[in-house]
Design a protein around this motif. Structure first.
Motif, PDB file in Angstrom:
ATOM      1  N   ARG A   1      64.828   2.725  54.582  1.00  0.00           N
ATOM      2  CA  ARG A   1      65.034   2.443  53.159  1.00  0.00           C
ATOM      3  C   ARG A   1      66.382   2.975  52.689  1.00  0.00           C
ATOM      4  NH1 ARG A   1      61.435   1.600  49.172  1.00  0.00           N
ATOM      5  NH2 ARG A   1      59.715   2.193  50.546  1.00  0.00           N
ATOM      6  N   ALA A   2      66.755   4.161  53.153  1.00  0.00           N
ATOM      7  CA  ALA A   2      68.033   4.752  52.742  1.00  0.00           C
ATOM      8  C   ALA A   2      69.201   3.915  53.231  1.00  0.00           C
ATOM      9  CB  ALA A   2      68.137   6.189  53.265  1.00  0.00           C
ATOM     10  N   VAL A   3      69.142   3.460  54.476  1.00  0.00           N
ATOM     11  CA  VAL A   3      70.233   2.631  55.003  1.00  0.00           C
ATOM     12  C   VAL A   3      70.318   1.312  54.244  1.00  0.00           C
ATOM     13  CG1 VAL A   3      71.102   1.427  57.033  1.00  0.00           C
ATOM     14  CG2 VAL A   3      70.101   3.680  57.286  1.00  0.00           C
ATOM     15  N   MET A   4      69.170   0.765  53.871  1.00  0.00           N
ATOM     16  CA  MET A   4      69.154  -0.506  53.149  1.00  0.00           C
ATOM     17  C   MET A   4      69.552  -0.344  51.690  1.00  0.00           C
ATOM     18  SD  MET A   4      65.640  -1.972  54.857  1.00  0.00           S
ATOM     19  CE  MET A   4      65.506  -3.432  53.827  1.00  0.00           C
ATOM     20  N   GLY A   5      69.643   0.895  51.205  1.00  0.00           N
ATOM     21  CA  GLY A   5      70.069   1.133  49.834  1.00  0.00           C
ATOM     22  C   GLY A   5      69.047   0.728  48.798  1.00  0.00           C
ATOM     23  N   LEU A   6      67.748   0.827  49.134  1.00  0.00           N
ATOM     24  CA  LEU A   6      66.694   0.365  48.234  1.00  0.00           C
ATOM     25  C   LEU A   6      66.105   1.528  47.450  1.00  0.00           C
ATOM     26  CD1 LEU A   6      64.781  -2.130  50.555  1.00  0.00           C
ATOM     27  CD2 LEU A   6      66.541  -2.629  48.847  1.00  0.00           C
ATOM     28  N   PRO A   7      65.753   1.296  46.186  1.00  0.00           N
ATOM     29  CA  PRO A   7      65.047   2.329  45.412  1.00  0.00           C
ATOM     30  C   PRO A   7      63.671   2.624  46.013  1.00  0.00           C
ATOM     31  CG  PRO A   7      65.923   0.597  43.980  1.00  0.00           C
ATOM     32  CD  PRO A   7      66.044   0.102  45.380  1.00  0.00           C
ATOM     33  N   ARG A   8      63.136   3.785  45.697  1.00  0.00           N
ATOM     34  CA  ARG A   8      61.857   4.193  46.274  1.00  0.00           C
ATOM     35  C   ARG A   8      60.712   3.280  45.858  1.00  0.00           C
ATOM     36  NH1 ARG A   8      60.645  10.355  45.298  1.00  0.00           N
ATOM     37  NH2 ARG A   8      58.804   9.676  46.454  1.00  0.00           N
ATOM     38  N   GLU A   9      60.813   2.678  44.673  1.00  0.00           N
ATOM     39  CA  GLU A   9      59.696   1.870  44.195  1.00  0.00           C
ATOM     40  C   GLU A   9      59.630   0.496  44.876  1.00  0.00           C
ATOM     41  OE1 GLU A   9      63.015   1.592  41.037  1.00  0.00           O
ATOM     42  OE2 GLU A   9      62.065   3.106  42.324  1.00  0.00           O
ATOM     43  N   VAL A  10      60.663   0.125  45.631  1.00  0.00           N
ATOM     44  CA  VAL A  10      60.637  -1.158  46.343  1.00  0.00           C
ATOM     45  C   VAL A  10      59.810  -0.982  47.616  1.00  0.00           C
ATOM     46  CG1 VAL A  10      62.012  -2.909  47.507  1.00  0.00           C
ATOM     47  CG2 VAL A  10      62.866  -1.842  45.417  1.00  0.00           C
ATOM     48  N   GLN A  11      58.726  -1.743  47.744  1.00  0.00           N
ATOM     49  CA  GLN A  11      57.844  -1.651  48.891  1.00  0.00           C
ATOM     50  C   GLN A  11      58.140  -2.802  49.861  1.00  0.00           C
ATOM     51  OE1 GLN A  11      55.807   1.002  49.248  1.00  0.00           O
ATOM     52  NE2 GLN A  11      56.701   1.709  47.311  1.00  0.00           N
ATOM     53  N   PHE A  12      58.106  -2.491  51.148  1.00  0.00           N
ATOM     54  CA  PHE A  12      58.329  -3.519  52.159  1.00  0.00           C
ATOM     55  C   PHE A  12      57.727  -3.056  53.471  1.00  0.00           C
ATOM     56  CE2 PHE A  12      61.815  -0.603  52.636  1.00  0.00           C
ATOM     57  CZ  PHE A  12      62.055  -0.551  53.998  1.00  0.00           C
ATOM     58  N   GLU A  13      57.513  -4.001  54.366  1.00  0.00           N
ATOM     59  CA  GLU A  13      57.064  -3.729  55.719  1.00  0.00           C
ATOM     60  C   GLU A  13      58.010  -4.417  56.697  1.00  0.00           C
ATOM     61  OE1 GLU A  13      54.746  -1.757  56.740  1.00  0.00           O
ATOM     62  OE2 GLU A  13      53.957  -1.231  54.752  1.00  0.00           O
ATOM     63  N   VAL A  14      57.991  -3.983  57.940  1.00  0.00           N
ATOM     64  CA  VAL A  14      58.832  -4.613  58.957  1.00  0.00           C
ATOM     65  C   VAL A  14      57.943  -5.316  59.960  1.00  0.00           C
ATOM     66  CG1 VAL A  14      60.683  -2.951  58.655  1.00  0.00           C
ATOM     67  CG2 VAL A  14      58.932  -2.515  60.369  1.00  0.00           C
ATOM     68  N   SER A  15      58.443  -6.428  60.496  1.00  0.00           N
ATOM     69  CA  SER A  15      57.627  -7.274  61.363  1.00  0.00           C
ATOM     70  C   SER A  15      57.740  -6.895  62.831  1.00  0.00           C
ATOM     71  CB  SER A  15      58.048  -8.742  61.184  1.00  0.00           C
ATOM     72  OG  SER A  15      59.388  -8.919  61.646  1.00  0.00           O
ATOM     73  N   GLY A  16      58.830  -6.282  63.224  1.00  0.00           N
ATOM     74  CA  GLY A  16      59.043  -5.958  64.634  1.00  0.00           C
ATOM     75  C   GLY A  16      59.804  -7.025  65.382  1.00  0.00           C
ATOM     76  N   GLU A  17      60.286  -8.065  64.694  1.00  0.00           N
ATOM     77  CA  GLU A  17      61.039  -9.135  65.356  1.00  0.00           C
ATOM     78  C   GLU A  17      62.538  -8.865  65.237  1.00  0.00           C
ATOM     79  OE1 GLU A  17      59.921 -12.806  63.643  1.00  0.00           O
ATOM     80  OE2 GLU A  17      57.846 -12.730  64.369  1.00  0.00           O
ATOM     81  N   TYR A  18      63.256  -9.221  66.281  1.00  0.00           N
ATOM     82  CA  TYR A  18      64.711  -9.118  66.238  1.00  0.00           C
ATOM     83  C   TYR A  18      65.311 -10.076  67.258  1.00  0.00           C
ATOM     84  CZ  TYR A  18      64.355  -6.162  70.406  1.00  0.00           C
ATOM     85  OH  TYR A  18      64.081  -5.681  71.656  1.00  0.00           O
ATOM     86  N   ALA A  19      66.555 -10.433  67.025  1.00  0.00           N
ATOM     87  CA  ALA A  19      67.217 -11.426  67.874  1.00  0.00           C
ATOM     88  C   ALA A  19      67.769 -10.773  69.127  1.00  0.00           C
ATOM     89  CB  ALA A  19      68.346 -12.109  67.099  1.00  0.00           C
ATOM     90  N   SER A  20      67.791 -11.533  70.208  1.00  0.00           N
ATOM     91  CA  SER A  20      68.354 -11.040  71.455  1.00  0.00           C
ATOM     92  C   SER A  20      69.877 -11.033  71.366  1.00  0.00           C
ATOM     93  CB  SER A  20      67.919 -11.939  72.616  1.00  0.00           C
ATOM     94  OG  SER A  20      68.557 -11.553  73.812  1.00  0.00           O
ATOM     95  N   PRO A  21      70.528  -9.888  71.581  1.00  0.00           N
ATOM     96  CA  PRO A  21      71.989  -9.853  71.508  1.00  0.00           C
ATOM     97  C   PRO A  21      72.616 -10.531  72.715  1.00  0.00           C
ATOM     98  CG  PRO A  21      71.148  -7.721  72.192  1.00  0.00           C
ATOM     99  CD  PRO A  21      69.944  -8.570  71.871  1.00  0.00           C
ATOM    100  N   ASP A  22      73.701 -11.220  72.485  1.00  0.00           N
ATOM    101  CA  ASP A  22      74.445 -11.866  73.563  1.00  0.00           C
ATOM    102  C   ASP A  22      75.519 -10.884  74.032  1.00  0.00           C
ATOM    103  OD1 ASP A  22      75.580 -13.595  75.337  1.00  0.00           O
ATOM    104  OD2 ASP A  22      76.668 -14.767  73.839  1.00  0.00           O
ATOM    105  N   LEU A  23      75.225 -10.154  75.088  1.00  0.00           N
ATOM    106  CA  LEU A  23      76.103  -9.087  75.553  1.00  0.00           C
ATOM    107  C   LEU A  23      76.967  -9.560  76.717  1.00  0.00           C
ATOM    108  CD1 LEU A  23      73.574  -6.131  75.389  1.00  0.00           C
ATOM    109  CD2 LEU A  23      75.341  -6.738  73.742  1.00  0.00           C
ATOM    110  N   PRO A  24      78.125  -8.945  76.918  1.00  0.00           N
ATOM    111  CA  PRO A  24      79.024  -9.360  78.003  1.00  0.00           C
ATOM    112  C   PRO A  24      78.407  -9.073  79.365  1.00  0.00           C
ATOM    113  CG  PRO A  24      79.816  -7.353  76.968  1.00  0.00           C
ATOM    114  CD  PRO A  24      78.694  -7.853  76.115  1.00  0.00           C
ATOM    115  N   PRO A  25      78.825  -9.811  80.394  1.00  0.00           N
ATOM    116  CA  PRO A  25      78.196  -9.650  81.713  1.00  0.00           C
ATOM    117  C   PRO A  25      78.613  -8.384  82.445  1.00  0.00           C
ATOM    118  CG  PRO A  25      79.965 -11.261  81.827  1.00  0.00           C
ATOM    119  CD  PRO A  25      79.813 -10.898  80.374  1.00  0.00           C
ATOM    120  N   ASP A  26      79.781  -7.837  82.130  1.00  0.00           N
ATOM    121  CA  ASP A  26      80.242  -6.654  82.849  1.00  0.00           C
ATOM    122  C   ASP A  26      81.061  -5.768  81.915  1.00  0.00           C
ATOM    123  OD1 ASP A  26      83.034  -7.656  82.845  1.00  0.00           O
ATOM    124  OD2 ASP A  26      82.302  -9.087  84.340  1.00  0.00           O
TER     125      ASP A  26
END
Length: 448
Positions: free
Chosen positions: A239-264
């Motif tokens: 919440r602190a990183v997102m800059g949200l007030p304490r009264e804003v309620q949210f949940e996280v889903s656990g989904e994220y995108a696969s990063p395209d990383l360099p081969p070497d």
């Protein structure tokens, strides 16, 4: 017992599954602003994926608000520098009340009165720079360089905020997974305690065995409480990183995108040296230092300007020369106490320092990228190792349970196997989180 591992894998599966969604486009995120109340925040419906959390952080994190303010400050400075060559039009007005009417005593002729006690001096003056020895152009170049520096600094700050949001998001997933491990351990120990208590009730084991399982269960319940607190702490960090007030309620889903990383590693270093915003920042600082040297070099050069003035009212004590006047003004510092030379020497030293810092920056980028890449590889290996350790620990618990049920294995071995399984599961969760964070750190090191 194997069903517990399946439940744990399912709990982590949604976090570890790679959702196929495009990365966050920082340029598409609106200009960041402070979210001082819940009314100013409109979050997506449902639990937030990693991409959603990063987008919100880029929109409301206070560090980005400050970075954008620096850009606007640099833009204002550039506007002022560009106007240095523009004409200047000023209105001058003054009113003077004298004690006596102006007079002049001339011997042999008496006293002559001229002018009035109340005088007005009102006029418009136009000034146009003609030649500035390149100083005004250098001021503009310096302001443009500082604006470029502010933009690149803000870009790096956006990357830092995105990296922090990723770390915080994965911190929540880790806390959840560890809470699931703790809950699984409590359920297993409860079942063991019930079974041992029944065995004691029919005289198959001594009173010592149910006491031991009771102590182990109390420890597991305490660990479950700490794990629940860990989720709350991790959510507060996100919440602190997102800059949200304490009264804003949210949940996280656990989904994220696969990063395209360099081969070497070499590919990662090349990308980092090409795209890290700090490289552009140092280049901008060098241009600003070059402009400062030009400004100092022009300090002793002549400055020529044109002026025109129209007087609506003039002091009555002045001779009548009409309403308008034109002229040229020349300024040339013949000797300034080495002020210009001192400024030029400072600018040259600043350029030399920036060049050294640029090389140090390249070396630092190479080192940071190397460390991040190797840490990611090590984290991948730890995930594989800990996954095997969890399987072995599960098998050990099953064997110990069968042995205890057949009066072959002592209860202490069963409780030790249970504790080892819990540790292996926690280590596996930590290893997976380390891998995700290592990927995020590598992307940050490469300037993404």
């Amino acid at each position: 017992m194997r069903s517990a591992l399946i439940l744990l894998v399912a709990a982590l599966g949604s976090a570890w599954a790679l959702a196929q969604e495009p990365p966050v486009d920082a340029d598409a995120v609106p200009e960041p602003r402070l979210a001082v109340s819940a009314d100013e925040v409109a979050l997506p419906e449902g639990p937030l994926a990693l991409r959603d959390c990063v987008t919100v952080a880029l929109a409301f994190n206070p560090r980005l608000v400050a970075a954008n303010a620096q850009i606007r400050e640099a833009q204002a400075a550039l506007t002022g520098a560009k106007g240095a060559d523009d004409p200047r039009l000023s209105l001058n007005a003054a009113s003077i009340l004298l004690e006596k009417q102006p007079s002049l005593d001339v011997e042999g002729f008496g006293t002559f009165l001229y002018g009035s006690r109340l005088n007005w001096d009102v006029g418009l003056k136009l000034q146009i720079p003609i030649y500035t020895s390149g100083k005004t152009g250098a001021y503009k170049d310096q302001a443009e360089a500082m604006l470029d520096a502010a933009v690149s600094l803000a870009a790096r700050e956006r990357q830092a905020v995105a990296r922090d949001a990723v770390r915080a998001y994965f911190g929540v997933l880790q806390a959840r997974a560890m809470a699931e491990v703790a809950e699984t351990q409590v359920r297993a120990l409860e079942a063991q305690h019930d079974a041992v208590s029944r065995m004691h009730g029919v005289g198959l084991v001594s009173k010592l065995d149910p006491l031991r399982t009771e102590v182990a269960l109390a420890g597991a319940e305490e660990m479950r409480t700490r794990a629940a607190n860990g989720i709350a702490i991790a959510m507060a960090g996100l919440r602190a990183v997102m800059g949200l007030p304490r009264e804003v309620q949210f949940e996280v889903s656990g989904e994220y995108a696969s990063p395209d990383l360099p081969p070497d590693l070499e590919a990662a270093i090349r990308e980092a040296l090409e795209f890290r915003p700090e490289v552009s920042t140092v280049q901008a600082y060098r241009r600003a230092a070059e402009a400062a040297r030009e400004i100092a070099d022009a300090g002793n050069d002549p400055q020529l300007g044109f002026f025109a003035q129209w007087d609506f009212a003039r002091d009555t004590r002045m001779p009548n020369t009409g309403n308008w006047s034109l002229g040229l003004g020349l300024t040339w510092d013949i000797f300034d106490g080495d002020e210009a030379k001192s400024g030029e020497d400072q600018a040259r030293a600043r350029i030399e320092r920036i060049e050294a810092e640029a090389q140090a920056l390249r070396d630092g980028i190479t080192l940071q990228t190397t460390q991040a890449f190797l840490e990611m590889q090590a984290a991948e290996e730890r995930v594989r190792t800990m996954e095997a350790a969890v399987r072995s620990a599960e098998e050990a618990v099953e064997l110990a349970a069968v042995g205890y049920a057949n009066d072959i294995t002592p209860l202490t071995d069963l409780l030790t196997a249970e504790a080892d399984r819990t540790k292996a599961r926690n280590d596996w969760v930590i290893a997976q989180n380390d891998l995700r964070v290592a990927m995020a750190e590598l992307m940050y090191a490469m300037g993404r």
